[in-house]
Write a protein that holds these residues in place. Structure first.
Motif, mmCIF file in Angstrom:
data_model
loop_
_atom_site.group_PDB
_atom_site.id
_atom_site.type_symbol
_atom_site.label_atom_id
_atom_site.label_comp_id
_atom_site.label_asym_id
_atom_site.label_seq_id
_atom_site.Cartn_x
_atom_site.Cartn_y
_atom_site.Cartn_z
ATOM 1 N N ASN A 56 7.090 0.728 11.189
ATOM 2 C CA ASN A 56 6.095 1.373 11.250
ATOM 3 C C ASN A 56 5.451 1.471 12.804
ATOM 4 O O ASN A 56 5.577 0.817 13.607
ATOM 5 C CB ASN A 56 4.856 0.385 10.826
ATOM 6 N N ASP A 61 6.780 8.023 1.132
ATOM 7 C CA ASP A 61 5.548 7.535 1.030
ATOM 8 C C ASP A 61 4.504 8.130 0.089
ATOM 9 O O ASP A 61 3.445 7.943 -0.414
ATOM 10 C CB ASP A 61 4.757 7.650 2.301
ATOM 11 N N LEU A 62 5.015 9.414 -0.382
ATOM 12 C CA LEU A 62 4.297 10.305 -1.312
ATOM 13 C C LEU A 62 4.704 9.566 -3.045
ATOM 14 O O LEU A 62 4.149 10.221 -3.656
ATOM 15 C CB LEU A 62 4.839 11.715 -1.336
ATOM 16 N N THR A 105 0.935 -1.216 0.011
ATOM 17 C CA THR A 105 -0.049 0.090 -0.062
ATOM 18 C C THR A 105 0.925 1.210 0.000
ATOM 19 O O THR A 105 0.193 2.389 -0.252
ATOM 20 C CB THR A 105 -0.995 0.105 1.036
ATOM 21 N N SER A 106 2.071 0.905 0.282
ATOM 22 C CA SER A 106 3.180 2.348 0.306
ATOM 23 C C SER A 106 4.389 1.840 0.062
ATOM 24 O O SER A 106 4.702 0.606 -0.182
ATOM 25 C CB SER A 106 3.184 2.961 1.761
ATOM 26 N N SER A 107 5.181 2.934 -0.609
ATOM 27 C CA SER A 107 6.627 2.310 -0.978
ATOM 28 C C SER A 107 7.583 2.083 0.135
ATOM 29 O O SER A 107 8.423 1.367 -0.153
ATOM 30 C CB SER A 107 7.113 3.798 -1.651
ATOM 31 N N GLY A 161 -2.322 6.741 6.892
ATOM 32 C CA GLY A 161 -1.402 7.926 6.463
ATOM 33 C C GLY A 161 -0.163 8.161 7.514
ATOM 34 O O GLY A 161 0.540 9.164 7.260
ATOM 35 N N ASN A 209 4.257 6.804 -5.650
ATOM 36 C CA ASN A 209 3.413 5.500 -5.979
ATOM 37 C C ASN A 209 4.360 4.411 -6.356
ATOM 38 O O ASN A 209 5.196 4.358 -6.966
ATOM 39 C CB ASN A 209 2.656 5.937 -7.381
ATOM 40 N N PRO A 210 4.180 3.199 -5.591
ATOM 41 C CA PRO A 210 4.964 2.135 -5.604
ATOM 42 C C PRO A 210 4.910 1.603 -7.016
ATOM 43 O O PRO A 210 5.928 1.065 -7.337
ATOM 44 C CB PRO A 210 4.398 1.018 -4.721
ATOM 45 N N SER A 227 6.699 0.460 2.729
ATOM 46 C CA SER A 227 6.275 -1.042 3.261
ATOM 47 C C SER A 227 6.763 -2.018 2.147
ATOM 48 O O SER A 227 7.047 -3.105 2.190
ATOM 49 C CB SER A 227 4.906 -1.244 3.519
ATOM 50 N N ASN A 286 9.347 12.727 0.420
ATOM 51 C CA ASN A 286 8.948 11.842 1.194
ATOM 52 C C ASN A 286 8.768 10.421 0.589
ATOM 53 O O ASN A 286 8.047 10.477 -0.439
ATOM 54 C CB ASN A 286 7.612 12.079 2.207
ATOM 55 N N SER A 290 3.705 7.615 8.520
ATOM 56 C CA SER A 290 4.484 7.369 7.591
ATOM 57 C C SER A 290 5.643 6.393 8.480
ATOM 58 O O SER A 290 5.717 6.574 9.719
ATOM 59 C CB SER A 290 5.541 8.647 7.382
#
Length: 313
Positions: free
Chosen positions: A180, A216-217, A163-165, A186, A219-220, A167, A214, A188
């Motif tokens: 985490n 997490d901003l 779901t995030s880069s 949301g 897109n994987p 992870s 960042n 980070s």
């Protein structure tokens, strides 16, 4: 940090060759120097003045090649391509052979054969190339730096339900720790390279296509590859922020002849507490439970029967 291909080359010959080209273009007779391009190094050859003018473009797999040498075989008549890889060569005999060469490329011999325009494609000479890594103000071989560099490509990330880069990179690169702090949406994740480096803490520098951002901003699905510089010596390139490591993210880019592709990926998940307490449906039931607990404890009831009847009404 980037990669380049370097080939050994005698710059004194190139300077002398440029001088010969300048003299020949001015109509001055020049004696050719010893090289594989000229048949006789001691003989003086002049360029015939009754030939034609030819034009062309010299390119490789990445685009035009500026500074390539184009010369009529067996003569000193030659030019160097401009910034767009184009060249114009005059006084070329009809049965001449053009020799095209450049540093790190295989020499091409093109027969004129009545043609006036040429599109010449150069191929890299793998035997003369050596891959090196530019580090600060010097260079080192790539094999000497593999211990301080970790890399992962998009194929590894595509096989994960993420779901995030942040992870997505968890567990893929040695010495890159991703934690985490909470499960809130949301929130980070924290990055750490080489463990605890300071009692004051510190996070690695994250650069996405050369811009600090960042993680997490991102897109994987847009990530092409991720490189982690673990050595603190990376601060010689990226500054003091690189003392805690550097995470270099390169995003995907469209090719010149690549058609438009639309893709979709989605994940659906449901989370539920392991144990859920049974709740009463009405307030009067709660009042009766309190009174029953009071009876079991031999204490006075909190609610009287009349008040409970009002609750039911």
């Amino acid at each position: 940090m980037y990669y380049e291909k370097r080939a050994s080359f005698d710059f004194s010959k190139r300077i002398l060759f440029c001088a010969l080209c300048a003299l020949s273009s001015a109509g001055i007779v020049a004696s050719p120097m010893s090289s594989g391009n000229l048949s006789d190094a001691n003989a003086v050859k002049t360029v015939a003045q009754n030939g034609k003018t030819v034009k062309g473009v010299v390119s490789d797999n990445f685009g035009p090649v500026p500074g390539a040498n184009v010369i009529v075989k067996g003569t000193t008549n030659g030019v160097i391509t401009d910034m767009d890889g184009k060249f114009t060569l005059s006084d070329v005999p009809k049965n001449a052979v053009l020799q095209v060469s450049f540093i790190g490329y295989i020499m091409q011999e093109i027969k004129v054969a009545g043609k006036n325009t040429f599109a010449i494609q150069l191929s890299e000479d793998a035997k003369a190339l050596e891959e090196v890594v530019v580090v600060g103000y010097g260079t080192q071989k790539k094999v000497n730096l593999t211990g301080a560099i970790g890399q992962v490509d998009s194929k590894v990330l595509e096989s994960r339900p993420i779901t995030s880069s942040a992870s997505a990179l968890q567990g893929t690169i040695p010495n890159l720790q991703i934690t985490n702090t909470s499960g809130e949406p949301g929130q980070s994740a924290s990055l750490n390279v080489r463990g605890t480096a300071s009692i004051n803490g510190g996070s690695p520098l994250v650069l996405v296509d050369g811009v600090e951002m960042n993680l997490d901003l991102v897109n994987p699905n847009d990530i092409a590859n991720v490189t982690v510089l673990k050595d603190a010596a990376a601060s010689a390139i990226y500054g003091v922020r690189a003392a805690y490591g550097v995470v270099l993210v390169t995003t995907k880019s469209a090719g010149k002849e690549q058609r438009t592709i639309v893709s979709y990926s989605g994940n659906v998940s449901i989370s539920k507490a392991t144990v859920m307490p049974d709740m009463v449906d009405h307030s009067w039931q709660h009042a009766e439970f309190i009174n029953q607990a009071a009876d079991n404890g031999s204490v006075n009831r909190l609610w009287d029967a009349a008040y409970i009847e009002k609750m039911k009404a």
